[in-house]
Design a protein around this motif. Structure first.
Motif, short mmCIF file in Angstrom:
data_model
loop_
_atom_site.label_atom_id
_atom_site.label_comp_id
_atom_site.label_asym_id
_atom_site.label_seq_id
_atom_site.Cartn_x
_atom_site.Cartn_y
_atom_site.Cartn_z
N ALA A 40 -10.61 18.94 16.02
CA ALA A 40 -11.07 17.37 15.90
C ALA A 40 -9.40 16.89 14.93
N VAL A 41 -8.71 17.28 14.02
CA VAL A 41 -7.97 16.84 13.92
C VAL A 41 -6.73 16.45 14.67
N GLY A 42 -6.58 16.99 16.16
CA GLY A 42 -5.45 17.02 17.11
C GLY A 42 -6.02 15.68 18.05
N LYS A 43 -7.35 16.08 17.94
CA LYS A 43 -8.09 14.20 18.66
C LYS A 43 -7.73 13.17 17.79
N VAL A 44 -7.95 13.24 16.59
CA VAL A 44 -8.05 12.14 16.02
C VAL A 44 -6.13 11.67 15.57
N ALA A 45 -5.66 12.77 15.26
CA ALA A 45 -4.12 12.00 15.69
C ALA A 45 -3.90 11.39 16.35
N VAL A 46 -4.49 12.05 18.15
CA VAL A 46 -3.69 10.96 19.25
C VAL A 46 -4.57 10.02 19.22
N GLU A 47 -5.29 10.02 18.42
CA GLU A 47 -6.60 8.96 18.82
C GLU A 47 -5.87 7.90 18.18
N VAL A 49 -2.61 7.92 16.73
CA VAL A 49 -1.00 7.32 17.66
C VAL A 49 -1.61 6.08 18.82
N TYR A 50 -2.17 6.70 18.75
CA TYR A 50 -2.70 5.42 20.52
C TYR A 50 -3.05 3.90 19.68
N HIS A 51 -3.79 4.11 18.86
CA HIS A 51 -4.15 2.59 17.62
C HIS A 51 -2.66 2.68 17.40
N ILE A 52 -2.04 3.33 16.13
CA ILE A 52 -0.39 2.49 15.98
C ILE A 52 0.03 1.98 17.04
N ILE A 53 0.84 2.87 18.21
CA ILE A 53 1.51 2.30 19.45
C ILE A 53 0.60 0.99 19.82
N ASP A 54 -0.15 0.55 20.36
CA ASP A 54 -1.17 -0.08 20.57
C ASP A 54 -0.94 -1.82 19.77
N LYS A 55 -1.07 -1.86 17.94
CA LYS A 55 -0.84 -2.34 17.27
C LYS A 55 0.91 -2.91 17.04
N GLY A 56 1.39 -1.65 17.48
CA GLY A 56 2.79 -1.69 17.06
C GLY A 56 3.57 -2.00 15.99
N GLN A 57 2.23 -1.66 15.16
CA GLN A 57 3.37 -1.81 13.39
C GLN A 57 2.63 -0.29 12.89
N VAL A 58 3.59 -0.02 12.23
CA VAL A 58 3.56 1.32 11.49
C VAL A 58 3.77 1.12 9.75
N SER A 59 2.22 1.56 8.74
CA SER A 59 2.56 1.25 7.59
C SER A 59 2.22 1.97 7.14
N LYS A 60 2.39 2.46 5.58
CA LYS A 60 1.93 3.48 4.59
C LYS A 60 0.63 3.72 5.17
N HIS A 61 0.23 2.55 4.84
CA HIS A 61 -1.80 2.14 4.76
C HIS A 61 -2.00 3.18 6.14
N ASN A 62 -1.86 2.41 6.95
CA ASN A 62 -1.94 3.27 8.29
C ASN A 62 -2.31 4.31 8.69
N LEU A 63 -0.19 5.45 7.66
CA LEU A 63 -0.54 6.58 8.07
C LEU A 63 -1.36 7.88 7.28
N GLU A 64 -1.84 6.61 6.20
CA GLU A 64 -2.77 7.52 4.54
C GLU A 64 -4.07 7.37 5.76
N HIS A 65 -4.52 6.12 6.30
CA HIS A 65 -5.82 6.06 6.78
C HIS A 65 -6.05 6.92 7.66
N SER A 66 -4.91 6.88 8.35
CA SER A 66 -4.91 7.89 9.70
C SER A 66 -5.05 9.32 9.15
N LEU A 67 -4.62 9.80 8.13
CA LEU A 67 -5.02 11.13 7.77
C LEU A 67 -5.82 11.77 6.68
N LYS A 68 -6.48 10.61 6.09
CA LYS A 68 -8.35 10.14 5.53
C LYS A 68 -9.30 10.94 6.66
#
Length: 146
Positions: A40-47, A49-68
């Motif tokens: 499940a962690v791997g599935k969400v991680a890939v999803e 990464v796709y959303h971050i690449i699609d939006k074209g922006q990486v932020s601390k908030h996005n990374l924290e949201h992804s980890l949670k």
């Protein structure tokens, strides 16, 4: 007091981690939790990464949201898997055999238990028990093909 031991091995393409809790029931339950939780962690991680690449922006908030989200999904999937493995083990001990019927009963009990904990709606609980049993049989059929 049971002793716990942690052992791991890595060989391509299989990764196996064994945690000895001193009890076969606990060993299988923890093993199911860890393995499916990791999926499940791997599935969400890939999803994510796709959303971050699609939006074209990486932020601390996005990374924290992804980890949670990874932790939440890993814990949820792992818990369901741990309950299923524990139910299947218990049913196999009671029935004295480990066949497709044992897996179906374990899946049905897991589906009913998870549904009862979530909603308490009787009709949904019955449907989730049927679904759990069907998924368990499907997994058993697919496992026998390989």
């Amino acid at each position: 007091m049971p002793q716990s031991r942690f052992a791991g091995s890595l060989s391509t393409p299989k990764l196996d981690v064994v945690i000895d809790m001193g009890n076969p029931f606990l060993n299988r339950t923890v093993d199911g939790f860890l393995k499916i939780g990791t999926v499940a962690v791997g599935k969400v991680a890939v999803e994510e990464v796709y959303h971050i690449i699609d939006k074209g922006q990486v932020s601390k908030h996005n990374l924290e949201h992804s980890l949670k989200k990874m932790c939440k999904e890993g814990a949820y999937w792992g818990t369901i898997a741990g309950v299923y493995v524990g139910m299947e083990y218990g049913v196999a001990k009671i029935r004295g055999s480990d066949d497709w019927k044992t897996k179906m009963i374990g899946g049905a009990l897991t589906g009913a238990l998870v549904s009862a904990a979530g909603s308490g709606n009787r009709e949904k609980m019955v449907l989730d028990a049927i679904t759990g049993g069907a998924i368990a049989i499907g997994i058993d059929v697919l496992s026998s093909l390989t």
